[in-house]
Design a protein around this motif. Structure first.
Motif, PDB file in Angstrom:
ATOM      1  N   GLN A 104       0.836  -1.198   0.000  1.00  0.00           N
ATOM      2  CA  GLN A 104       0.000   0.000   0.000  1.00  0.00           C
ATOM      3  C   GLN A 104       0.874   1.252   0.000  1.00  0.00           C
ATOM      4  N   SER A 127      -4.730  -5.450  -2.136  1.00  0.00           N
ATOM      5  CA  SER A 127      -4.783  -4.537  -0.993  1.00  0.00           C
ATOM      6  C   SER A 127      -5.810  -5.029   0.017  1.00  0.00           C
ATOM      7  N   TRP A 128      -5.635  -4.580   1.249  1.00  0.00           N
ATOM      8  CA  TRP A 128      -6.608  -4.888   2.299  1.00  0.00           C
ATOM      9  C   TRP A 128      -7.783  -3.946   2.139  1.00  0.00           C
ATOM     10  N   PHE A 129      -8.976  -4.467   2.389  1.00  0.00           N
ATOM     11  CA  PHE A 129     -10.203  -3.687   2.233  1.00  0.00           C
ATOM     12  C   PHE A 129     -11.006  -3.783   3.515  1.00  0.00           C
ATOM     13  N   HIS A 131     -14.429  -3.162   5.030  1.00  0.00           N
ATOM     14  CA  HIS A 131     -15.812  -2.889   4.629  1.00  0.00           C
ATOM     15  C   HIS A 131     -16.440  -1.774   5.466  1.00  0.00           C
ATOM     16  N   HIS A 135     -13.470   1.702   1.641  1.00  0.00           N
ATOM     17  CA  HIS A 135     -12.400   2.006   0.699  1.00  0.00           C
ATOM     18  C   HIS A 135     -11.181   1.177   1.055  1.00  0.00           C
ATOM     19  N   SER A 136     -10.318   1.005   0.084  1.00  0.00           N
ATOM     20  CA  SER A 136      -9.050   0.338   0.344  1.00  0.00           C
ATOM     21  C   SER A 136      -7.940   1.322   0.017  1.00  0.00           C
ATOM     22  N   GLU A 138      -5.444   0.988  -1.947  1.00  0.00           N
ATOM     23  CA  GLU A 138      -4.743   0.381  -3.070  1.00  0.00           C
ATOM     24  C   GLU A 138      -3.922   1.426  -3.822  1.00  0.00           C
ATOM     25  N   ASN A 148      -6.985  -4.885  -9.269  1.00  0.00           N
ATOM     26  CA  ASN A 148      -6.619  -4.887  -7.852  1.00  0.00           C
ATOM     27  C   ASN A 148      -7.548  -5.869  -7.141  1.00  0.00           C
ATOM     28  N   THR A 149      -6.980  -6.798  -6.418  1.00  0.00           N
ATOM     29  CA  THR A 149      -7.771  -7.729  -5.613  1.00  0.00           C
ATOM     30  C   THR A 149      -7.852  -7.168  -4.206  1.00  0.00           C
ATOM     31  N   ARG A 150      -9.073  -6.983  -3.725  1.00  0.00           N
ATOM     32  CA  ARG A 150      -9.282  -6.468  -2.363  1.00  0.00           C
ATOM     33  C   ARG A 150      -9.494  -7.639  -1.410  1.00  0.00           C
ATOM     34  N   ASN A 152     -10.419  -8.898   2.370  1.00  0.00           N
ATOM     35  CA  ASN A 152     -11.159  -8.440   3.543  1.00  0.00           C
ATOM     36  C   ASN A 152     -10.547  -8.978   4.836  1.00  0.00           C
TER      37      ASN A 152
END
Length: 166
Positions: A104, A127-129, A131, A135-136, A138, A148-150, A152
């Motif tokens: 990040q 990136s970490w997301f 909830h 928002h993340s 990223e 981008n894969t989020r 959780n």
């Protein structure tokens, strides 16, 4: 799309000083050794930078136990540069089809631009997301859209290294 096959994991992180924090130093080395039991994993440790308290004559101050006294938190220096170099190097390798950057750190955006501009390997981020915040953090290249894969909180928990390295 065909499923990707993970062939290499490159990890870059700071290494505490054996003189300042010998337990954290030992834990980091033990974790590196454990992770590298997987032949696909290569961990590069770079010494953390410390700001030391000084005595009146300029020497590093020590506490009653003889440990150096630190001003503030230690800082990773050069780890982002190592990540950037690896990103561009891997993206330019003709034997690499996909590079996934898990960071990040917005300082890596120029390297992401360069890796994408090479046009050799597909480049993605993860990136970490949260909830709860919707928002993340990223990072994205300025020049083009990439996937981008989020991940959780459940994914974060599943990825945690719960080994006791003490």
């Amino acid at each position: 799309m065909a499923h990707a096959v993970l062939t290499k994991v490159l990890v870059y992180r700071g290494l505490p000083s054996v003189d300042v924090d010998p337990k954290a130093y030992a834990r980091n080395l033990a974790q590196k050794a454990n992770w590298e039991l997987d032949p696909r994993v290569n961990v590069t440790l770079r010494p953390l930078k410390y700001r030391y308290q000084r005595t009146a004559d300029g020497r590093k101050a020590t506490d009653a136990r003889g440990h150096f006294m630190i001003d503030g938190k230690p800082q990773e220096k050069g780890v982002d540069v190592l990540c950037a170099l690896a990103l561009v190097r891997e993206a330019s390798d003709p034997n690499v089809d996909l590079v996934v950057l898990a960071s990040q750190d917005s300082d890596l955006e120029p390297a992401l631009d360069e890796a994408c501009a090479l046009g050799s390997a597909k480049v993605e981020t993860v990136s970490w997301f949260d909830h709860g915040q919707w928002h993340s953090r990223e990072i994205r290249p300025a020049t083009q859209k990439i996937w981008n894969t989020r991940l959780n909180a459940n994914a974060f928990s599943a990825c945690r290294d719960v080994e006791d390295y003490s």
